[in-house]
Design a protein around this motif. Structure first.
Motif, PDB file in Angstrom:
ATOM      1  N   MET A 114       0.836  -1.195   0.068  1.00 48.98           N
ATOM      2  CA  MET A 114      -0.042   0.075   0.051  1.00 48.98           C
ATOM      3  C   MET A 114       1.014   1.253  -0.115  1.00 48.98           C
ATOM      4  O   MET A 114       1.830   1.158   0.820  1.00 48.98           O
ATOM      5  CB  MET A 114      -0.928   0.064   1.279  1.00 48.98           C
ATOM      6  N   MET A 115       0.415   2.242  -0.882  1.00 45.98           N
ATOM      7  CA  MET A 115       1.354   3.542  -0.982  1.00 45.98           C
ATOM      8  C   MET A 115       0.674   4.504  -0.300  1.00 45.98           C
ATOM      9  O   MET A 115      -0.522   4.816  -0.270  1.00 45.98           O
ATOM     10  CB  MET A 115       1.459   3.976  -2.726  1.00 45.98           C
ATOM     11  N   ILE A 116       1.572   5.382   0.794  1.00 49.45           N
ATOM     12  CA  ILE A 116       0.905   6.268   1.463  1.00 49.45           C
ATOM     13  C   ILE A 116       1.248   7.789   0.749  1.00 49.45           C
ATOM     14  O   ILE A 116       2.376   7.977   0.491  1.00 49.45           O
ATOM     15  CB  ILE A 116       1.363   6.224   2.991  1.00 49.45           C
ATOM     16  N   HIS A 117       0.257   8.473   0.474  1.00 49.91           N
ATOM     17  CA  HIS A 117       0.394   9.850  -0.015  1.00 49.91           C
ATOM     18  C   HIS A 117       0.409  10.756   1.036  1.00 49.91           C
ATOM     19  O   HIS A 117      -0.430  10.665   2.113  1.00 49.91           O
ATOM     20  CB  HIS A 117      -0.751   9.925  -0.986  1.00 49.91           C
ATOM     21  N   LYS A 118       1.233  11.730   0.970  1.00 50.20           N
ATOM     22  CA  LYS A 118       1.354  12.832   1.776  1.00 50.20           C
ATOM     23  C   LYS A 118       0.609  13.834   1.755  1.00 50.20           C
ATOM     24  O   LYS A 118       0.628  14.248   0.376  1.00 50.20           O
ATOM     25  CB  LYS A 118       2.901  13.450   1.927  1.00 50.20           C
ATOM     26  N   PHE A 119      -0.079  14.461   2.554  1.00 51.55           N
ATOM     27  CA  PHE A 119      -0.935  15.452   2.502  1.00 51.55           C
ATOM     28  C   PHE A 119      -0.277  16.928   2.814  1.00 51.55           C
ATOM     29  O   PHE A 119      -0.833  18.030   2.567  1.00 51.55           O
ATOM     30  CB  PHE A 119      -2.346  15.323   3.067  1.00 51.55           C
ATOM     31  N   GLY A 120       0.833  16.895   3.519  1.00 49.54           N
ATOM     32  CA  GLY A 120       1.418  17.911   4.050  1.00 49.54           C
ATOM     33  C   GLY A 120       2.907  17.608   4.293  1.00 49.54           C
ATOM     34  O   GLY A 120       3.187  16.699   4.344  1.00 49.54           O
ATOM     35  N   TYR A 121       3.569  18.681   4.499  1.00 49.48           N
ATOM     36  CA  TYR A 121       5.145  18.742   4.591  1.00 49.48           C
ATOM     37  C   TYR A 121       5.637  19.759   5.366  1.00 49.48           C
ATOM     38  O   TYR A 121       5.189  20.833   5.683  1.00 49.48           O
ATOM     39  CB  TYR A 121       5.872  19.169   3.344  1.00 49.48           C
ATOM     40  N   THR A 122       6.719  19.371   6.304  1.00 47.83           N
ATOM     41  CA  THR A 122       7.236  20.492   7.012  1.00 47.83           C
ATOM     42  C   THR A 122       8.043  21.339   6.174  1.00 47.83           C
ATOM     43  O   THR A 122       8.400  21.149   4.924  1.00 47.83           O
ATOM     44  CB  THR A 122       8.320  19.798   7.964  1.00 47.83           C
ATOM     45  N   ILE A 123       8.573  22.379   6.675  1.00 49.65           N
ATOM     46  CA  ILE A 123       9.349  23.420   5.757  1.00 49.65           C
ATOM     47  C   ILE A 123      10.684  22.781   5.217  1.00 49.65           C
ATOM     48  O   ILE A 123      11.124  22.684   4.287  1.00 49.65           O
ATOM     49  CB  ILE A 123       9.802  24.749   6.746  1.00 49.65           C
ATOM     50  N   ASN A 124      11.244  21.927   6.240  1.00 54.82           N
ATOM     51  CA  ASN A 124      12.405  21.336   5.841  1.00 54.82           C
ATOM     52  C   ASN A 124      12.287  20.342   4.724  1.00 54.82           C
ATOM     53  O   ASN A 124      13.261  20.263   3.673  1.00 54.82           O
ATOM     54  CB  ASN A 124      13.152  20.794   7.084  1.00 54.82           C
ATOM     55  N   GLU A 125      11.079  19.728   4.753  1.00 51.63           N
ATOM     56  CA  GLU A 125      10.888  18.411   3.861  1.00 51.63           C
ATOM     57  C   GLU A 125      10.668  19.256   2.335  1.00 51.63           C
ATOM     58  O   GLU A 125      11.325  18.875   1.223  1.00 51.63           O
ATOM     59  CB  GLU A 125       9.544  17.712   4.049  1.00 51.63           C
ATOM     60  N   LEU A 126       9.948  20.326   2.362  1.00 52.02           N
ATOM     61  CA  LEU A 126       9.967  21.287   1.349  1.00 52.02           C
ATOM     62  C   LEU A 126      10.898  21.723   0.513  1.00 52.02           C
ATOM     63  O   LEU A 126      11.358  21.849  -0.577  1.00 52.02           O
ATOM     64  CB  LEU A 126       8.567  22.357   1.337  1.00 52.02           C
ATOM     65  N   ALA A 127      12.145  22.302   1.608  1.00 54.95           N
ATOM     66  CA  ALA A 127      13.211  22.753   1.168  1.00 54.95           C
ATOM     67  C   ALA A 127      13.975  21.737   0.557  1.00 54.95           C
ATOM     68  O   ALA A 127      14.884  22.069  -0.439  1.00 54.95           O
ATOM     69  CB  ALA A 127      13.939  23.503   2.327  1.00 54.95           C
ATOM     70  N   LYS A 128      14.116  20.485   0.793  1.00 52.38           N
ATOM     71  CA  LYS A 128      14.971  19.444   0.259  1.00 52.38           C
ATOM     72  C   LYS A 128      14.461  18.789  -1.142  1.00 52.38           C
ATOM     73  O   LYS A 128      15.263  18.862  -1.739  1.00 52.38           O
ATOM     74  CB  LYS A 128      14.810  18.332   1.422  1.00 52.38           C
ATOM     75  N   ILE A 129      12.866  18.951  -1.191  1.00 49.69           N
ATOM     76  CA  ILE A 129      12.550  18.577  -2.466  1.00 49.69           C
ATOM     77  C   ILE A 129      12.391  19.558  -3.586  1.00 49.69           C
ATOM     78  O   ILE A 129      12.452  19.463  -4.529  1.00 49.69           O
ATOM     79  CB  ILE A 129      11.164  17.707  -2.156  1.00 49.69           C
ATOM     80  N   GLY A 130      12.528  20.984  -3.079  1.00 52.90           N
ATOM     81  CA  GLY A 130      12.399  22.036  -3.978  1.00 52.90           C
ATOM     82  C   GLY A 130      11.300  22.241  -4.669  1.00 52.90           C
ATOM     83  O   GLY A 130      10.240  21.582  -4.419  1.00 52.90           O
ATOM     84  N   PRO A 131      11.139  23.233  -5.555  1.00 51.62           N
ATOM     85  CA  PRO A 131      12.345  24.172  -6.009  1.00 51.62           C
ATOM     86  C   PRO A 131      12.549  25.411  -5.116  1.00 51.62           C
ATOM     87  O   PRO A 131      13.516  26.297  -5.588  1.00 51.62           O
ATOM     88  CB  PRO A 131      11.891  24.484  -7.276  1.00 51.62           C
ATOM     89  N   VAL A 132      11.810  25.662  -4.218  1.00 49.32           N
ATOM     90  CA  VAL A 132      11.827  26.813  -3.133  1.00 49.32           C
ATOM     91  C   VAL A 132      12.706  26.498  -1.817  1.00 49.32           C
ATOM     92  O   VAL A 132      12.456  25.695  -1.385  1.00 49.32           O
ATOM     93  CB  VAL A 132      10.383  27.401  -3.013  1.00 49.32           C
TER      94      VAL A 132
END
Length: 61
Positions: free
Chosen positions: A1-19
């Motif tokens: 079963m694949m789990i989809h994320k509905f939210g992210y921390t600031i650090n997670e978003l910064a790692k995956i980019g582009p911002v």
């Protein structure tokens, strides 16, 4: 079963980019990006981040 994320921390978003992290905080302070708090964590919903990216200015014509 694949789990989809509905939210992210600031650090997670910064790692995956582009911002980058500092620009995310700037966007939150400017009211351009909606952030939510859960305890000490700052969370960004996936849908809010997508809307933020879509509102960025387009290049060219």
């Amino acid at each position: 079963m694949m789990i989809h994320k509905f939210g992210y921390t600031i650090n997670e978003l910064a790692k995956i980019g582009p911002v980058k992290r500092s620009k995310l905080y700037e966007a939150i302070r400017a009211g351009e990006l909606i952030a939510r708090k859960h305890g000490r964590s700052t969370l960004i919903l996936k849908a809010d981040y997508e809307k933020f990216l879509e509102r960025l200015p387009k290049l060219g014509k």
